[in-house]
Design an enzyme around this catalytic site. Sequence first.
Site, PDB file in Angstrom:
ATOM      1  CE  LYS A 266      39.556  36.218  31.506  1.00 44.77           C
ATOM      2  NZ  LYS A 266      40.644  35.339  32.004  1.00 44.77           N
ATOM      3  CG  ASP A 271      37.832  30.630  32.672  1.00 43.52           C
ATOM      4  OD1 ASP A 271      37.563  29.725  31.852  1.00 43.52           O
ATOM      5  OD2 ASP A 271      38.997  31.010  32.922  1.00 43.52           O
ATOM      6  CE  LYS A 278      39.578  28.377  35.030  1.00 35.51           C
ATOM      7  NZ  LYS A 278      41.037  28.518  35.077  1.00 35.51           N
ATOM      8  CG  ASP A 289      37.975  34.786  34.320  1.00 32.54           C
ATOM      9  OD1 ASP A 289      38.972  35.389  34.768  1.00 32.54           O
ATOM     10  OD2 ASP A 289      38.032  34.006  33.355  1.00 32.54           O
ATOM     11  CG  ASP A 348      41.418  27.399  31.903  1.00 28.93           C
ATOM     12  OD1 ASP A 348      40.579  28.326  31.954  1.00 28.93           O
ATOM     13  OD2 ASP A 348      41.945  26.888  32.902  1.00 28.93           O
ATOM     14  CD  GLU A 350      39.301  32.265  29.747  1.00 29.14           C
ATOM     15  OE1 GLU A 350      40.097  31.321  29.859  1.00 29.14           O
ATOM     16  OE2 GLU A 350      39.091  33.093  30.658  1.00 29.14           O
ATOM     17  NE  ARG A 352      46.581  33.472  27.362  1.00 28.98           N
ATOM     18  CZ  ARG A 352      47.573  32.830  27.963  1.00 28.98           C
ATOM     19  NH1 ARG A 352      48.600  32.398  27.249  1.00 28.98           N
ATOM     20  NH2 ARG A 352      47.558  32.624  29.257  1.00 28.98           N
TER      21      ARG A 352
HETATM   22  N1  BES Z   1      40.741  33.192  34.537  1.00 27.62           N
HETATM   23  C1  BES Z   1      41.919  32.404  34.539  1.00 27.62           C
HETATM   24  C2  BES Z   1      43.021  32.998  35.401  1.00 27.62           C
HETATM   25  C3  BES Z   1      42.788  33.060  36.892  1.00 27.62           C
HETATM   26  C4  BES Z   1      43.280  32.068  37.717  1.00 27.62           C
HETATM   27  C5  BES Z   1      42.125  34.126  37.457  1.00 27.62           C
HETATM   28  C6  BES Z   1      43.098  32.147  39.089  1.00 27.62           C
HETATM   29  C7  BES Z   1      41.920  34.207  38.814  1.00 27.62           C
HETATM   30  C8  BES Z   1      42.414  33.230  39.632  1.00 27.62           C
HETATM   31  C9  BES Z   1      42.466  32.270  33.115  1.00 27.62           C
HETATM   32  O1  BES Z   1      41.518  32.289  32.117  1.00 27.62           O
HETATM   33  C10 BES Z   1      43.149  30.952  33.039  1.00 27.62           C
HETATM   34  O2  BES Z   1      42.491  29.963  33.173  1.00 27.62           O
HETATM   35  N2  BES Z   1      44.453  30.977  32.813  1.00 27.62           N
HETATM   36  C11 BES Z   1      45.207  29.772  32.728  1.00 27.62           C
HETATM   37  C12 BES Z   1      46.182  29.897  31.572  1.00 27.62           C
HETATM   38  C13 BES Z   1      46.877  28.623  31.234  1.00 27.62           C
HETATM   39  C14 BES Z   1      45.895  27.639  30.637  1.00 27.62           C
HETATM   40  C15 BES Z   1      47.988  28.934  30.272  1.00 27.62           C
HETATM   41  C16 BES Z   1      45.966  29.623  34.041  1.00 27.62           C
HETATM   42  O3  BES Z   1      46.424  30.626  34.572  1.00 27.62           O
HETATM   43  O4  BES Z   1      46.062  28.499  34.529  1.00 27.62           O
HETATM   44 ZN    ZN Z   2      39.733  33.267  32.546  1.00 28.17          ZN
HETATM   45 MN    MN Z   3      40.681  30.354  31.752  1.00 29.03          MN
END
Ligand code: BES
Ligand code: ZN
Ligand code: MN
Length: 502
Positions: A266, A271, A278, A289, A348, A350, A352
């Site tokens: 990825k 992000d 966020k 990210d 968010d 994204e 996947r």
């Molecule tokens: N890049 C984030 C995941 C992440 C969180 C990486 C903390 C490193 C530290 C990912 O894109 C994300 O935002 N995931 C969301 C998914 C949710 C919206 C289902 C998450 O984990 O909150």
């Molecule tokens: Zn992300």
């Molecule tokens: Mn995200």
Amino acid sequence: MTVPKLALTENTESALAKTRADVVVIGTLQGEDGPVLAAGAAVADAAFDGKLAGVLATLGASGKAEEVVKLPTLGKLSAGVVLAVGLGKAGKDGSVTAEQVRRAAGAAGRALAGTEKAVVTLSAIDLQASVEGTALGAYAFTEYRSEPGDAPVAKVDFTSPEDGAARDHKATLKAATAIAEAVIIARDLINTPPNDLFPASFADRAKKLAEANGLEFEVLDEKALKRKGFGGILGVGGGSARQPRLLRLAYKPAKAGAKKVALVGKGITFDSGGISIKPAAGMDHMTSDMSGAAGVLASVVLAAKLKYPLEVVAHIPLAENLPSGTSYRPGDVLSMYGGKTVEVLNTDAEGRLVLADAIVRAGEENPDYLIETSTLTGAQVVALGNRTAGVMGSDEFRDRVAAAAQATGEGGWAMPLPEELRAELDSRLADLANITGQRWGGMLAAGVFLREFVPEGLAWAHVDIAGPSFNTGGPWGYTPKGGTGVPVRTIAAVLADIAANG
Ligand code: BES
Ligand code: ZN
Ligand code: MN
């Protein structure tokens, strides 16, 4: 940054005198009644008339893990300083693990900043772990400072282990150096801020690495992505003026008939969450990210350097997730590469989406194995903390990758893909939605989403490195603040395992 200049030397007084080092690093074990000298420390001990352990105890040393005590040699050794680093307690049989050596070497590597040349004797216990630990501990990212501060140690000699052939030691040094270099390639990319590292500039750096290492290289820009129907990558990247890319880098061994391993990482260069933005606190962390992308780029370069008898192909989707008038929205339906449709319920989630496109692309080449890695979910950190990656995938290969993660000291744990979560990804109007309706099992839900895009029957593992890829705390062992380079050593171990055992 690059690794220090690393070489081998003999563990004798005359050899140590000849190398003219500034510091000699020895290991100490945490004994019942104070520090005990580890293997490799005999020459230094002899210079102190066999009293070195006692001198260290007087200075308050215990031999506990990562303890660093420096003492002047006052002319007893050619080097002016002995640096004793703690390994912690030995096992019941007196043994010390590779990870104990790696962490001690890392602590020493950090403490050697400002030193020109050192001799490390921990190699008497484990040469590979000493080299990796020292080089990774010495790492510093000073690109953006006007005053770089103490320079990392420039040269390190490792004393040759007493057993085994010199030729093998040379090969071990070479492999460990290449592995450390690969981890550093990943760290440098992760630590580069997103105003300088965005999809096109990442692609440029990848191209330079590909050219330097004889890799096939291909980049799809936004026009090519559109032509070919990469709706996931285009959707996520559409909000940024810096348009997305998809990279393919391939290493082909000279011998035909090798197993083919596909890597997918990825590459979200920043992000923000997009329209599902966020919170501001900690958002700067999302400069990391693209750690999965950095990890697989470094891994395919490593495959070429170490000439694994494997075909290794890295697919790297790159995009910046920003809110703007051209962003994708919650409620949009994306048409992914390969034709599946996805309803976006949260912009968010994204990672996947870009991964799904890249997985389908990787699958077209019929690999024998697929290893993917990403900073996929905050739920990974909730479940396993900052230092243990979540490993999902097809049962057997997932377990093999998790075992490799543990063996390297990077840390990883096998996680399930519960069947009932698939129905929770059902969409009102598309083939599937990008999130479930609740937060429980968030890492697993993301894994279940990705599985929809993995070819049936393919040995597949996803390594969620949301926590382990970036160290927001202080340095420890061989892990600096910032980008860690996880899971490069895990991927290297899996590739070596596949090369040896199929
Ligand atoms: N890049 C984030 C995941 C992440 C969180 C990486 C903390 C490193 C530290 C990912 O894109 C994300 O935002 N995931 C969301 C998914 C949710 C919206 C289902 C998450 O984990 O909150
Ligand atoms: Zn992300
Ligand atoms: Mn995200």
